[in-house]
Enzyme design. Structure first.
Site, PDB file in Angstrom:
ATOM      1  N   TYR A 294      -1.901  -0.970  10.384  1.00 54.90           N
ATOM      2  CA  TYR A 294      -1.926  -1.242   8.941  1.00 54.90           C
ATOM      3  C   TYR A 294      -0.694  -0.657   8.261  1.00 54.90           C
ATOM      4  O   TYR A 294      -0.038  -1.326   7.458  1.00 54.90           O
ATOM      5  CB  TYR A 294      -3.197  -0.646   8.346  1.00 54.90           C
ATOM      6  CG  TYR A 294      -3.393  -0.907   6.873  1.00 54.90           C
ATOM      7  CD1 TYR A 294      -3.919  -2.114   6.434  1.00 54.90           C
ATOM      8  CD2 TYR A 294      -3.063   0.061   5.929  1.00 54.90           C
ATOM      9  CE1 TYR A 294      -4.120  -2.353   5.084  1.00 54.90           C
ATOM     10  CE2 TYR A 294      -3.256  -0.170   4.573  1.00 54.90           C
ATOM     11  CZ  TYR A 294      -3.784  -1.380   4.155  1.00 54.90           C
ATOM     12  OH  TYR A 294      -3.967  -1.615   2.816  1.00 54.90           O
TER      13      TYR A 294
ATOM     14  N   SER B  35       0.856  -1.185   0.000  1.00 53.68           N
ATOM     15  CA  SER B  35       0.000   0.000   0.000  1.00 53.68           C
ATOM     16  C   SER B  35       0.888   1.230   0.000  1.00 53.68           C
ATOM     17  O   SER B  35       2.046   1.178   0.447  1.00 53.68           O
ATOM     18  CB  SER B  35      -0.890   0.006   1.248  1.00 53.68           C
ATOM     19  OG  SER B  35      -1.520   1.265   1.425  1.00 53.68           O
TER      20      SER B  35
END
Length: 263
Positions: free
Chosen positions: A167, A154
């Site tokens: 995350y 990401s």
């Protein structure tokens, strides 16, 4: 096959070498969102795809859809956080392409993040990538053949946003794990690369991005729009195909220029 081909015309894909006929692929987290798209994309370009997730009924439905559309797919129940489950998924199998897509997030301030939620994100988004990559590479080495491992990271692995500490930490570690495994496994002709998506519109986030808060975030993207899942098709197919045969340890950022915005 046109029903499951997304993002690239099959004829043009073949012309640039994205024909994956005869190859096998595993996609984790294939019960929804990007995992479903990746599975359809690979199957639509000729790969035999194993769609894997904890929700067995979801991947069974996806496999049936792909098979009905002329592709080849099988459903596997897989919990990437469970080493025994991973070992069972690879028993007697060696995949040419492995897409580590399974992931979850916890949204909340770091001060208030429960340890259980922290561990669940790290176990799924990082340890799961390691366990599946390790099993995939061991099978490739035993079969004396190379392959391509594609980790879905990401832009939050390269930059941060509030409320997503677990995350962001996991995805940053996935980027570094990609490099470390690429270095170790290159001698076995195993390529390990990552895709770092920006904000991609999915069924889960579509309602949020329609709000004023969501639109404010979209206006910060230089291209001034959300990414579509089809925007990830070419990067995925590049890394899955022989066109990336001299690429390993790389991260492909697909974010509409989000990472290059000024402070």
């Amino acid at each position: 096959m046109e029903a499951i081909v997304t993002g690239l015309n099959p004829q043009s894909a073949a012309q640039v070498g994205f024909d994956l006929a005869g190859r096998t692929a595993l996609v984790t987290g294939a019960s929804s969102g990007l995992g479903v798209h990746f599975a359809r994309c690979l199957a639509g370009h000729g790969a035999r795809v194993a769609v894997a997730a904890r929700r067995a009924e979801k991947v069974a439905t996806l496999a049936e859809e792909i098979n009905a559309s002329g592709g080849e797919a099988e459903a596997l129940r897989l919990d990437v956080t469970d080493a025994a489950s991973v070992a069972e998924a690879f028993e007697g199998r060696c995949f040419d392409i492995v897409v580590n897509n399974a992931g979850i997030a916890f949204n909340g301030p770091a001060l208030d993040t429960p340890e259980q939620d922290w561990r669940q994100v790290i176990d799924t988004d990082l340890t799961g990538v390691f366990l599946v990559s390790q099993a995939a590479a061991r099978a490739m080495v035993a079969a004396q053949r190379g392959g391509s491992i594609i980790n879905i990271a990401s832009i939050l692995g390269k930059r941060v946003a509030g409320g997503l500490s677990a995350y962001a930490a996991a995805k940053a570690a996935v980027v570094q794990l990609t490099r470390a495994n690429a270095l170790e496994w290159a001698r076995h002709d195993i390529r390990v690369n990552a895709i770092c998506p920006g904000y991609i519109e999915t069924d889960i986030n579509r309602d949020f991005f329609a709000t004023e808060a969501g639109q404010k975030l979209v206006r910060r993207i230089p291209i001034r729009r959300l990414g579509q899942m089809e925007d990830l098709s070419a990067p995925l197919l590049l890394l899955a195909s022989d066109h990336s045969r001299f690429m390993t340890g790389s991260e492909l950022v697909v974010d509409g220029g989000h990472l290059v915005t000024s402070l």
